[in-house]
Design a protein around this motif. Structure first.
Motif, mmCIF file in Angstrom:
data_model
loop_
_atom_site.group_PDB
_atom_site.id
_atom_site.type_symbol
_atom_site.label_atom_id
_atom_site.label_comp_id
_atom_site.label_asym_id
_atom_site.label_seq_id
_atom_site.Cartn_x
_atom_site.Cartn_y
_atom_site.Cartn_z
ATOM 1 N N LYS A 78 57.865 56.654 14.980
ATOM 2 C CA LYS A 78 58.621 56.417 13.893
ATOM 3 C C LYS A 78 59.730 55.443 14.176
ATOM 4 O O LYS A 78 60.461 55.413 14.974
ATOM 5 N N PRO A 79 60.033 54.509 13.225
ATOM 6 C CA PRO A 79 61.068 53.752 13.417
ATOM 7 C C PRO A 79 62.502 54.124 12.900
ATOM 8 O O PRO A 79 63.312 53.378 13.075
ATOM 9 N N SER A 80 62.435 55.137 12.698
ATOM 10 C CA SER A 80 63.807 55.919 12.031
ATOM 11 C C SER A 80 64.674 56.303 13.285
ATOM 12 O O SER A 80 65.987 56.854 13.129
ATOM 13 N N TRP A 81 64.425 56.201 14.505
ATOM 14 C CA TRP A 81 65.368 56.883 15.814
ATOM 15 C C TRP A 81 66.193 55.731 15.946
ATOM 16 O O TRP A 81 66.085 54.535 16.471
ATOM 17 N N ALA A 82 67.364 56.338 16.180
ATOM 18 C CA ALA A 82 68.496 55.573 16.854
ATOM 19 C C ALA A 82 68.487 55.830 18.574
ATOM 20 O O ALA A 82 68.662 54.957 19.181
ATOM 21 N N MET A 83 67.941 57.086 18.669
ATOM 22 C CA MET A 83 67.644 57.541 20.032
ATOM 23 C C MET A 83 66.513 58.298 20.110
ATOM 24 O O MET A 83 66.281 59.212 19.213
ATOM 25 N N PHE A 84 65.591 57.928 21.025
ATOM 26 C CA PHE A 84 64.445 59.001 21.331
ATOM 27 C C PHE A 84 64.118 59.023 22.707
ATOM 28 O O PHE A 84 63.552 57.950 23.481
ATOM 29 N N LYS A 85 64.303 60.277 23.264
ATOM 30 C CA LYS A 85 64.407 60.294 24.862
ATOM 31 C C LYS A 85 63.513 61.336 25.199
ATOM 32 O O LYS A 85 63.462 62.353 24.972
ATOM 33 N N ARG A 86 62.345 60.950 25.809
ATOM 34 C CA ARG A 86 61.534 62.035 26.486
ATOM 35 C C ARG A 86 61.808 62.896 27.427
ATOM 36 O O ARG A 86 62.627 62.625 28.170
ATOM 37 N N ILE A 87 61.366 64.314 27.172
ATOM 38 C CA ILE A 87 62.134 65.225 28.048
ATOM 39 C C ILE A 87 60.779 66.275 28.005
ATOM 40 O O ILE A 87 59.695 66.103 27.299
ATOM 41 N N GLU A 88 61.207 67.331 29.056
ATOM 42 C CA GLU A 88 60.408 68.350 28.968
ATOM 43 C C GLU A 88 61.054 69.722 28.301
ATOM 44 O O GLU A 88 62.103 69.778 28.784
ATOM 45 N N VAL A 89 60.302 70.597 27.544
ATOM 46 C CA VAL A 89 60.922 72.008 27.214
ATOM 47 C C VAL A 89 60.179 72.857 27.642
ATOM 48 O O VAL A 89 59.012 73.108 27.274
ATOM 49 N N ASN A 90 60.673 73.450 28.747
ATOM 50 C CA ASN A 90 59.884 74.444 29.449
ATOM 51 C C ASN A 90 58.529 74.022 30.202
ATOM 52 O O ASN A 90 57.469 74.885 29.971
ATOM 53 N N GLY A 91 58.404 72.792 30.541
ATOM 54 C CA GLY A 91 57.055 72.155 30.975
ATOM 55 C C GLY A 91 56.314 71.517 29.827
ATOM 56 O O GLY A 91 54.954 70.780 30.120
ATOM 57 N N ARG A 92 56.444 71.514 28.499
ATOM 58 C CA ARG A 92 55.737 71.056 27.300
ATOM 59 C C ARG A 92 56.459 69.743 27.065
ATOM 60 O O ARG A 92 57.571 69.595 27.245
ATOM 61 N N SER A 93 55.458 68.999 26.657
ATOM 62 C CA SER A 93 56.094 67.544 26.139
ATOM 63 C C SER A 93 56.993 67.705 25.142
ATOM 64 O O SER A 93 56.725 68.368 24.182
ATOM 65 N N GLY A 94 58.025 67.155 25.245
ATOM 66 C CA GLY A 94 59.166 66.966 24.138
ATOM 67 C C GLY A 94 59.947 65.785 24.110
ATOM 68 O O GLY A 94 59.706 64.819 24.749
ATOM 69 N N ALA A 95 61.116 66.105 23.381
ATOM 70 C CA ALA A 95 62.007 64.637 23.061
ATOM 71 C C ALA A 95 63.013 65.106 22.650
ATOM 72 O O ALA A 95 63.429 66.237 21.826
ATOM 73 N N GLN A 96 64.424 64.416 22.978
ATOM 74 C CA GLN A 96 65.563 64.648 22.128
ATOM 75 C C GLN A 96 65.807 63.419 21.234
ATOM 76 O O GLN A 96 65.388 62.224 21.610
ATOM 77 N N ALA A 97 66.174 63.499 20.034
ATOM 78 C CA ALA A 97 66.080 62.374 19.196
ATOM 79 C C ALA A 97 67.517 62.408 18.281
ATOM 80 O O ALA A 97 67.818 63.380 17.748
ATOM 81 N N ILE A 98 67.870 61.132 17.732
ATOM 82 C CA ILE A 98 68.811 61.283 16.766
ATOM 83 C C ILE A 98 68.390 60.167 15.688
ATOM 84 O O ILE A 98 68.048 58.975 16.441
ATOM 85 N N THR A 99 68.391 60.302 14.555
ATOM 86 C CA THR A 99 67.877 59.364 13.639
ATOM 87 C C THR A 99 68.898 58.436 13.505
ATOM 88 O O THR A 99 70.259 58.922 13.603
ATOM 89 N N LYS A 100 68.819 57.186 12.816
ATOM 90 C CA LYS A 100 69.650 56.299 12.742
ATOM 91 C C LYS A 100 70.784 56.695 11.674
ATOM 92 O O LYS A 100 71.905 56.413 11.823
ATOM 93 N N GLY A 101 70.383 57.436 10.639
ATOM 94 C CA GLY A 101 71.369 57.925 9.754
ATOM 95 C C GLY A 101 72.252 59.122 10.296
ATOM 96 O O GLY A 101 73.194 59.712 9.513
ATOM 97 N N ALA A 102 71.890 59.896 11.293
ATOM 98 C CA ALA A 102 72.587 60.718 11.876
ATOM 99 C C ALA A 102 73.568 60.564 13.017
ATOM 100 O O ALA A 102 74.035 61.575 13.654
ATOM 101 N N THR A 103 73.682 59.127 13.365
ATOM 102 C CA THR A 103 74.533 59.074 14.456
ATOM 103 C C THR A 103 75.992 59.290 14.285
ATOM 104 O O THR A 103 76.591 59.678 15.193
ATOM 105 N N GLN A 104 76.652 59.148 13.118
ATOM 106 C CA GLN A 104 78.057 59.259 12.721
ATOM 107 C C GLN A 104 78.214 60.903 12.469
ATOM 108 O O GLN A 104 79.268 61.458 12.492
#
Length: 181
Positions: A106-132
């Motif tokens: 999706k093009p709406s991310w200001a930040m999209f960082k791949r992580i694992e959540v207890n071994g599952r594929s996951g991500a931390q994300a901030i939308t462009k509109g939510a940075t402030q």
């Protein structure tokens, strides 16, 4: 009674019986089921209630007040809002159309960082509109979709890591969610 009249009555009874058995609107079925397959992963995710993902003790541990309020803005992404909390507020969603992999595109991310959540594929994300607005989401794959936890700090000062807190909540929820399909 004539043969024609009896035939008509048998035909009418047969049509009524077929109609009653084929058009049941969720009524109970008597006798053993002939279906032997287990529910699919997407069905398992469909049965997950976002407002029941966090137990009362979990809410207390994270400083959230329950019960949460259902959020049905998008039918394929129902959620539960916990708008009363200290130091955070949170919303928990289940998304039955996306996975972490498709969400990454999706093009709406200001930040999209791949992580694992207890071994599952996951991500931390901030939308462009939510940075402030200081809102961060952690998502992980579950069933044929994903679970997303969005966290924001409820009051100033901005000294909380919203991404770390959303990941902490996601890790608490993950063990009870269906395995990714």
């Amino acid at each position: 009674m004539s043969v024609w009249s009896r035939s008509l009555m048998v035909l009418a009874a047969g049509v009524a019986l077929v109609g009653a058995s084929g058009c049941s609107a969720g009524g109970a079925v008597e006798g053993p089921s002939t279906e032997t397959s287990a529910p699919s992963a997407s069905q398992s995710l469909q049965k997950v209630d976002p407002c029941k993902m966090l137990a009362p003790q979990d809410l207390k541990d994270f400083g959230l007040e329950g019960p949460g309020s259902p959020n049905t803005t998008l039918p394929w992404e129902p959620g539960c809002d916990y708008s009363r909390g200290d130091p955070i507020t949170a919303t928990v969603y289940k998304n039955m159309r996306q996975t972490v992999e498709s969400a990454a595109k999706k093009p709406s991310w200001a930040m999209f960082k791949r992580i694992e959540v207890n071994g599952r594929s996951g991500a931390q994300a901030i939308t462009k509109g939510a940075t402030q607005a200081r809102i961060c989401s952690t998502m992980f794959n579950a069933g044929k979709g994903l679970i997303e936890v969005s966290v924001s700090e409820s009051e100033l000062p901005d000294d909380l890591d919203e991404c770390a807190k959303s990941t902490e909540i996601a890790k608490r929820i993950e063990p009870e969610m269906p395995e990714p399909a």
